[in-house]
Each structure stands twice: as structure tokens, then as C-alpha cells.
Scaffold this motif. Structure first.
Motif: not given
Length: 378
Positions: A92, A94, A96, A117, A121, A125, A130-135
Motif C-alpha cells: 500500500k 509508494t 521511486s 521497477k 512490481c 504481484r 497487487s503492486r505498490p504505486d510509483v510516486d
């Protein structure tokens, strides 16, 4: 406490200053070794926390978390797939990733970052669907990948936003001086607050504010609202509380000697005073508005640091005149003082009418500069 391996980045030319900060009791790092534009060091988790709190000339604090083979993009990806990413990040949160490659079969840093990255991801998965988001702005886990030849080193960035962004400046000042650079020049001149200080052409006031933070023993990291590591799975809340508590306990609430900042522009002075107040040191700085030739320090000076206009930074026909006026001020009102002048144009140094003791090169971003030092002006 388990030893960890870190790398602190800084301005090229100030590596020894950075190393001295890391060795100082406030941080207490071990195995300190300077490299190009930064310094390696070791210590427990607390050493990383204290580096974020206390470093003045540093820009980033990177903790090494993994090493692996990287002779090709495919090998880099396969190695990254073996890492336990859940030790550093939850699904959950993020992240970079920034990369640098050097003398490697992998020639594009952005492609190297992309492969890391992808592996991160894909790993999430497979494990949880599911995968964390990039910020790219405020990531919970900022990662830095360095590849040299066939080896990859993966770091996590404890600071996130670079350390020179202390948190006291919310307005963009024209040609304002980088805070870490200003602090590094002050420390290079052995400033510790025990001599009177002045910046006769202070502009945004960075030299004076950083001098006040040094003199008052204020840890610059205390000005930050949050560091990324505070959301990491292995964050030690009590240890961080203890580090902050010791930093608060070391602060002075008065400074030994005067700190003076002068400029000809009232608007710049107003912003400088506002920033000084935000940094909690406004009461320690005496601001004055005058041409440099008319500035009269209230007491004998021990150190002067100044960043006068030098053409590339600010242009105009009055640049040489400003340097001549500065030289006259130094000769007439700074007897016995040591002086550090920052410039990106060595041709202007002769306008001061003084013989430098030394000229030390340094780099800020892509700009090559010099610190011109004068000792015991007479």
C-alpha cells in the motif's frame, strides 16, 4: 546494534567537510571514507537517523540494502526478483527509483531503473496479487541504484527530499545560495560561532541563517516535518525519538558572537528575515540595509562569507563595481578577519585588490565554482 553501510552525498569539493561532520560526536559514524561527491560510512540504524538530523553539508543519506550482478538488463532483473521487497515496503506504500550507471554493459540509467521497477512490481504481484504505486515526488521508499561495471548496489534514501531543503524557505529567491553549500563553506572556514560573522551582500541570507544554526547548535534536520524512513517497516520509533531528544538538548538559546547580514535590497532582506524566523534563528541575526561600501559592522569580525554577483549568476554592467566596493569594504573594515568569497568567475577576483591565500574548486549542480579564501586581512 547491527552495522549498516551508508553513503552520504554532497557537493564536489566539500568531501572532507562532509567526512568531518560524519566523524563528529553528533553523528559518530565509523569507517568514514571520502569518495567523489560523497562519503561512505558505517554505523547502526541510529547513525543514519543522526546523519539526517545533523548533516549540514550533506545532500542525501543512502543506506545500502543489497548488492548483486548486473552484467546485462536480464541479469539485473533476475537478481532483483530474488530480493525480499516486503522487508522495505508494503504493497500500500509508494516508491521511486533513480539510477546511475558507470562503465557498464547497461548503458542507460533510466532503463536500469525500469528493470528494478519491473522486478519490484512483479515480485509483489506474485506474492499478493497487487503492486505498490510509483510516486516520484514524495515516495515512502525512495530507491537509488548504482551500477559500476557488472555490479549493482541498491540503496534506500533516508532523506527523500534533499537535505539542503531544510524547511525554512518557502519562497523562491532569485539566485539564492544552496543551503548545504553555504553550510559547507562555513564549516570549511572552521566557523563554530565563536567569532563575529558577517555577510555584507547577503541576498537571501543563506550564509547568515546557516551560520546562526551552527552557532546555536541547532540540528538542521529538526526543521523537517517528516523523513521517508518514518514509514518504513523497520522504523524504530523510540530510537528516533531519542535521537531527536538529544539534538534538542544540545541546542543553545543564545549565540556567543554577533551574526550580521547586510544587503542593499529591502525586498531581499525582508525575505531573508522571514526565513531566519522560520528557521528559529531570527533573533540571532542583525540585518541591515546599506550599500556594501556603507556597511559598518558593529564589532570586529572574525569571519566574512559572501557570494557576490559573478556574471553567470547575475549579469549587468555593475558587477565589477560591486566587486571593487566589496574589496574596499574588506580592506577597510575587516582587519584581522578571514574571508571566503564564492564565485563562478575567477576573472573577477582581481577586482577585490587582495591576494588570495587559496582558491578551492567546488561544484554546485553543473556549475563550476571556487571558494576564494583570504586570511587575516590587513
Amino acid at each position: 546494534m547491527n552495522q549498516r553501510r551508508y553513503f552520504a552525498t554532497g557537493h564536489k569539493g566539500l568531501e572532507q567537510v562532509l567526512a568531518a561532520e560524519l566523524r563528529a560526536p553528533e553523528i559518530g559514524a565509523t569507517e568514514v571514507r571520502s569518495g567523489s561527491s560523497g562519503t561512505w560510512f558505517s554505523g547502526g540504524r541510529d547513525a543514519g537517523y543522526r546523519a539526517c538530523l545533523w548533516l549540514r553539508s550533506g545532500i542525501r543519506v543512502l543506506e545500502e540494502i543489497a548488492r548483486g550482478p548486473a552484467s546485462s538488463p536480464e541479469e539485473l532483473y533476475e537478481w532483483a526478483m530474488t530480493l525480499d521487497w516486503s522487508a522495505w515496503l508494503t504493497v500500500k506504500q509508494t516508491f521511486s527509483i533513480e539510477a546511475r550507471v558507470w562503465d557498464s554493459q547497461i548503458t542507460h540509467s533510466k532503463y536500469a531503473a525500469l528493470r528494478i521497477k519491473d522486478a519490484l512490481c512483479d515480485s509483489f504481484r506474485r506474492r499478493c496479487g497487487s503492486r505498490p504505486d510509483v510516486d516520484t515526488e514524495r515516495a515512502d521508499l525512495p530507491l537509488f541504484l548504482y551500477i559500476y561495471r557488472d555490479e549493482a548496489i541498491l540503496y534506500r534514501d533516508l532523506a527523500g527530499t534533499t537535505l539542503h531543503k531544510r524547511g525554512y524557505r518557502d519562497a523562491l529567491h532569485k539566485s539564492s545560495l544552496n543551503e548545504a553549500l553555504a553550510a559547507g563553506i562555513l564549516l570549511q572556514a572552521a566557523y563554530d560561532g565563536r567569532v563575529a560573522f558577517a555577510d555584507p551582500m547577503c541576498g537571501a541570507g543563506t550564509f547568515a541563517i546557516e551560520a546562526a544554526l551552527i552557532a546555536a547548535r541547532r540540528a538542521p534536520g529538526l526543521l523537517r516535518q517528516r523523513f521517508p524512513f518514518e514509514s518504513w517497516p523497520d522504523f524504530d520509533r523510540q530510537l528516533w525519538k531519542d535521537c531527536r531528544g538529544r539534538a534538542y538538548g544540545m541546542a543553545r538559546y543564545e549565540v556567543p558572537k554577533a551574526i550580521m547580514a547586510n544587503d542593499r535590497h529591502s525586498g531581499a532582506l525582508a525575505l531573508a528575515a522571514k526565513d531566519a524566523a522560520a528557521a528559529g534563528v531570527g533573533e540571532y541575526i542583525r540585518f541591515s540595509e546599506a550599500e556594501v561600501g556603507a556597511f559598518a559592522p558593529e564589532e570586529p569580525l572574525g569571519l566574512v562569507c559572501v557570494n557576490p554577483p559573478w556574471g553567470k549568476r547575475l549579469s549587468g554592467p555593475d558587477v565589477k563595481t560591486a566587486w571593487r566596493d566589496l574589496g574596499r569594504f574588506l580592506r577597510e573594515r575587516c582587519a584581522g578577519a578571514n574571508v571566503s568569497v564564492l564565485t563562478g568567475n575567477r576573472d573577477l577576483v582581481g577586482e577585490l585588490g587582495l591576494v588570495p591565500a587559496e582558491m578551492r574548486p567546488l561544484r554546485t549542480g553543473k556549475v563550476e565554482c571556487w571558494v576564494v579564501r583570504f586570511r587575516n586581512i590587513s
